[in-house]
Design a protein around this motif. Structure first.
Motif, PDB file in Angstrom:
ATOM      1  N   SER A  15       0.836  -1.208   0.000  1.00  0.00           N
ATOM      2  CA  SER A  15       0.000   0.000   0.000  1.00  0.00           C
ATOM      3  C   SER A  15       0.863   1.248   0.000  1.00  0.00           C
ATOM      4  O   SER A  15       0.545   2.235  -0.677  1.00  0.00           O
ATOM      5  CB  SER A  15      -0.921  -0.006   1.226  1.00  0.00           C
ATOM      6  OG  SER A  15      -1.786  -1.130   1.205  1.00  0.00           O
ATOM      7  N   VAL A  16       1.959   1.224   0.758  1.00  0.00           N
ATOM      8  CA  VAL A  16       2.881   2.368   0.749  1.00  0.00           C
ATOM      9  C   VAL A  16       3.458   2.566  -0.650  1.00  0.00           C
ATOM     10  O   VAL A  16       3.552   3.694  -1.155  1.00  0.00           O
ATOM     11  CB  VAL A  16       4.005   2.163   1.785  1.00  0.00           C
ATOM     12  CG1 VAL A  16       5.064   3.249   1.647  1.00  0.00           C
ATOM     13  CG2 VAL A  16       3.430   2.160   3.192  1.00  0.00           C
ATOM     14  N   GLY A  17       3.847   1.467  -1.285  1.00  0.00           N
ATOM     15  CA  GLY A  17       4.361   1.569  -2.646  1.00  0.00           C
ATOM     16  C   GLY A  17       3.324   2.082  -3.623  1.00  0.00           C
ATOM     17  O   GLY A  17       3.638   2.889  -4.511  1.00  0.00           O
ATOM     18  N   GLN A  18       2.075   1.657  -3.464  1.00  0.00           N
ATOM     19  CA  GLN A  18       1.004   2.122  -4.337  1.00  0.00           C
ATOM     20  C   GLN A  18       0.781   3.618  -4.164  1.00  0.00           C
ATOM     21  O   GLN A  18       0.581   4.351  -5.142  1.00  0.00           O
ATOM     22  CB  GLN A  18      -0.278   1.357  -4.018  1.00  0.00           C
ATOM     23  CG  GLN A  18      -1.438   1.638  -4.962  1.00  0.00           C
ATOM     24  CD  GLN A  18      -1.233   1.025  -6.344  1.00  0.00           C
ATOM     25  OE1 GLN A  18      -0.373   0.163  -6.517  1.00  0.00           O
ATOM     26  NE2 GLN A  18      -1.991   1.477  -7.320  1.00  0.00           N
ATOM     27  N   ARG A 197     -12.900   4.449  -3.916  1.00  0.00           N
ATOM     28  CA  ARG A 197     -13.821   4.012  -4.970  1.00  0.00           C
ATOM     29  C   ARG A 197     -13.135   4.054  -6.335  1.00  0.00           C
ATOM     30  O   ARG A 197     -13.265   3.123  -7.146  1.00  0.00           O
ATOM     31  CB  ARG A 197     -15.048   4.915  -4.976  1.00  0.00           C
ATOM     32  CG  ARG A 197     -16.079   4.543  -6.039  1.00  0.00           C
ATOM     33  CD  ARG A 197     -17.269   5.497  -5.968  1.00  0.00           C
ATOM     34  NE  ARG A 197     -16.865   6.853  -6.306  1.00  0.00           N
ATOM     35  CZ  ARG A 197     -16.807   7.324  -7.562  1.00  0.00           C
ATOM     36  NH1 ARG A 197     -17.108   6.522  -8.589  1.00  0.00           N
ATOM     37  NH2 ARG A 197     -16.433   8.563  -7.791  1.00  0.00           N
ATOM     38  N   LEU A 198     -12.393   5.123  -6.608  1.00  0.00           N
ATOM     39  CA  LEU A 198     -11.672   5.223  -7.876  1.00  0.00           C
ATOM     40  C   LEU A 198     -10.604   4.136  -7.990  1.00  0.00           C
ATOM     41  O   LEU A 198     -10.399   3.559  -9.069  1.00  0.00           O
ATOM     42  CB  LEU A 198     -11.031   6.609  -7.995  1.00  0.00           C
ATOM     43  CG  LEU A 198     -11.996   7.793  -8.121  1.00  0.00           C
ATOM     44  CD1 LEU A 198     -11.228   9.113  -8.132  1.00  0.00           C
ATOM     45  CD2 LEU A 198     -12.850   7.674  -9.372  1.00  0.00           C
ATOM     46  N   ALA A 199      -9.938   3.850  -6.855  1.00  0.00           N
ATOM     47  CA  ALA A 199      -8.919   2.797  -6.876  1.00  0.00           C
ATOM     48  C   ALA A 199      -9.551   1.434  -7.158  1.00  0.00           C
ATOM     49  O   ALA A 199      -8.979   0.601  -7.877  1.00  0.00           O
ATOM     50  CB  ALA A 199      -8.176   2.780  -5.541  1.00  0.00           C
ATOM     51  N   ARG A 221     -10.290  -6.819   0.347  1.00  0.00           N
ATOM     52  CA  ARG A 221     -10.541  -5.570   1.051  1.00  0.00           C
ATOM     53  C   ARG A 221      -9.305  -5.020   1.762  1.00  0.00           C
ATOM     54  O   ARG A 221      -9.136  -3.811   1.919  1.00  0.00           O
ATOM     55  CB  ARG A 221     -11.663  -5.790   2.073  1.00  0.00           C
ATOM     56  CG  ARG A 221     -12.069  -4.538   2.830  1.00  0.00           C
ATOM     57  CD  ARG A 221     -13.021  -4.855   3.960  1.00  0.00           C
ATOM     58  NE  ARG A 221     -14.242  -5.482   3.476  1.00  0.00           N
ATOM     59  CZ  ARG A 221     -14.628  -6.712   3.773  1.00  0.00           C
ATOM     60  NH1 ARG A 221     -13.852  -7.468   4.578  1.00  0.00           N
ATOM     61  NH2 ARG A 221     -15.757  -7.220   3.309  1.00  0.00           N
ATOM     62  N   ARG A 222      -8.422  -5.914   2.196  1.00  0.00           N
ATOM     63  CA  ARG A 222      -7.323  -5.537   3.080  1.00  0.00           C
ATOM     64  C   ARG A 222      -6.431  -4.413   2.534  1.00  0.00           C
ATOM     65  O   ARG A 222      -6.175  -3.431   3.240  1.00  0.00           O
ATOM     66  CB  ARG A 222      -6.486  -6.770   3.392  1.00  0.00           C
ATOM     67  CG  ARG A 222      -5.466  -6.568   4.503  1.00  0.00           C
ATOM     68  CD  ARG A 222      -4.780  -7.885   4.783  1.00  0.00           C
ATOM     69  NE  ARG A 222      -5.748  -8.886   5.193  1.00  0.00           N
ATOM     70  CZ  ARG A 222      -5.572 -10.200   5.032  1.00  0.00           C
ATOM     71  NH1 ARG A 222      -4.488 -10.656   4.445  1.00  0.00           N
ATOM     72  NH2 ARG A 222      -6.486 -11.058   5.449  1.00  0.00           N
ATOM     73  N   PRO A 223      -5.923  -4.484   1.278  1.00  0.00           N
ATOM     74  CA  PRO A 223      -5.047  -3.394   0.804  1.00  0.00           C
ATOM     75  C   PRO A 223      -5.762  -2.050   0.703  1.00  0.00           C
ATOM     76  O   PRO A 223      -5.139  -1.003   0.939  1.00  0.00           O
ATOM     77  CB  PRO A 223      -4.601  -3.887  -0.591  1.00  0.00           C
ATOM     78  CG  PRO A 223      -5.594  -4.925  -0.983  1.00  0.00           C
ATOM     79  CD  PRO A 223      -6.046  -5.567   0.277  1.00  0.00           C
ATOM     80  N   PHE A 224      -7.048  -2.059   0.392  1.00  0.00           N
ATOM     81  CA  PHE A 224      -7.783  -0.790   0.315  1.00  0.00           C
ATOM     82  C   PHE A 224      -7.966  -0.168   1.701  1.00  0.00           C
ATOM     83  O   PHE A 224      -7.930   1.057   1.859  1.00  0.00           O
ATOM     84  CB  PHE A 224      -9.140  -1.010  -0.352  1.00  0.00           C
ATOM     85  CG  PHE A 224      -9.046  -1.454  -1.782  1.00  0.00           C
ATOM     86  CD1 PHE A 224      -8.652  -0.571  -2.781  1.00  0.00           C
ATOM     87  CD2 PHE A 224      -9.325  -2.767  -2.143  1.00  0.00           C
ATOM     88  CE1 PHE A 224      -8.558  -0.977  -4.106  1.00  0.00           C
ATOM     89  CE2 PHE A 224      -9.232  -3.184  -3.454  1.00  0.00           C
ATOM     90  CZ  PHE A 224      -8.845  -2.286  -4.435  1.00  0.00           C
ATOM     91  N   LEU A 225      -8.152  -1.015   2.701  1.00  0.00           N
ATOM     92  CA  LEU A 225      -8.268  -0.493   4.070  1.00  0.00           C
ATOM     93  C   LEU A 225      -6.952   0.131   4.519  1.00  0.00           C
ATOM     94  O   LEU A 225      -6.944   1.204   5.144  1.00  0.00           O
ATOM     95  CB  LEU A 225      -8.682  -1.612   5.028  1.00  0.00           C
ATOM     96  CG  LEU A 225     -10.077  -2.207   4.814  1.00  0.00           C
ATOM     97  CD1 LEU A 225     -10.364  -3.282   5.864  1.00  0.00           C
ATOM     98  CD2 LEU A 225     -11.150  -1.122   4.861  1.00  0.00           C
TER      99      LEU A 225
END
Length: 304
Positions: A15-18, A197-199, A221-225
């Motif tokens: 997630s940090v990299g994203q 939502r866009l992601a 769901r986990r990476p979006f959270l």
């Protein structure tokens, strides 16, 4: 359990990299969240500064009991000493005798020659009671009732109206700030939710493939959270930095103003605990926005 934590750490790093790969959009979102958190926080700190100024102002609420003209100075002194002992826990008692009252009036009014023509001192002695601690309307009313019951007292003047107005204004301001903070908090949730939502839409095909190979909703769901959490924490960090910048910019003018009025007023700052609170609040709001967005839109994506 070890595998569970390793997986969470892996998702956090991803997630940090994203966020880094989309750093411009992430920065703009963090700025929006930061401003939304900093505005009510700065208003709350301003109210705290005003409260500090009201508590420490030399014109704080006091009671003035004017004694009868026929009360001898010795009796006035004994009365002041007695009240000082009885009210030691509630207020300090200061005696202004008739001579001191006349001198202060001459100094403030400049009517020395006119008063000399009167011949006799027309001013009574007075007892000044200054409540200890913050202004308390109930305490002032209680002390005023106590003074009016004394046979030596002619009249009691209390600054109750000033206290009522101050407390009413501060209470209105406090409630207005909390309402404002609630609205901006809802805005933070919506901003974060829209970003997530866009992601989700951008990774729709990836989500469909993951579901086809057996990926659960919790796994998807986990990476979006984590993304929402990191966005919120970044916004909280921006808010803390904005508050520091505001404090640095206003500290010198406030010191100058306080010096002009002979006050020790200083700006109330968020401090370390307040800054950590902003980080936690931002992270919580970001996580809430992500949870709402993922829960709503993930159900709509099914592999075809």
């Amino acid at each position: 359990m070890k595998r569970y934590f390793e997986r969470h750490l892996q998702v956090l790093v991803e997630s940090v990299g994203q966020l880094y790969r989309q750093r411009l959009g992430a920065l703009l979102t963090a700025l929006v969240i930061g401003v939304s958190l900093a505005l009510p926080a700065s208003l709350l700190l301003s109210l705290a500064t005003l409260r500090q100024a009201a508590d420490g102002w030399d014109g704080e609420p006091r009671l003035t009991a004017y004694l009868k003209l026929d009360v001898p100075d010795a009796r006035a002194t004994d009365l002041a000493a007695r009240l000082g002992r009885e009210l030691a826990a509630q207020a300090s008692v200061t005696l202004i005798d008739r001579t001191q009252a006349l001198a202060e009036f001459e100094h403030s009014s400049g009517l020395t020659d006119a008063l000399a023509l009167v011949g006799e001192n027309p001013l009574p002695a007075a007892l000044v009671l200054a409540p200890k601690g913050p202004a308390d309307e109930a305490l002032l009313e209680q002390l005023a009732t106590r003074l009016r019951a004394l046979s030596e007292v002619e009249e009691v003047q209390a600054d109750l109206d000033w206290v009522r107005r101050l407390n009413a204004l501060l209470e209105v301001g406090r409630r207005a700030v909390w309402v404002f903070a609630g609205l901006l908090g809802a805005g933070v949730v919506l901003v974060t939710g829209n970003t997530i939502r866009l992601a989700i839409f951008n990774r729709r095909q990836e989500i469909e493939v993951t579901k086809l190979i057996g990926g659960t909703d919790a796994f998807i769901r986990r990476p979006f959270l984590y993304w929402g959490l990191l966005q919120g924490v970044a916004g909280g960090l921006v808010a803390a930095l904005l508050l520091v910048a505001v404090n640095v910019g206003l500290a010198a003018p406030v010191r100058t103003l306080a010096g002009v009025y002979g006050s020790s007023l200083t700006l109330v700052t968020a401090g370390l605990s307040g800054s950590l609170g902003l980080l936690l609040l931002g992270g919580g709001l970001g996580l809430a926005g992500a949870w709402l967005a993922v829960g709503r839109h993930l159900r709509d994506i099914e592999p075809t």
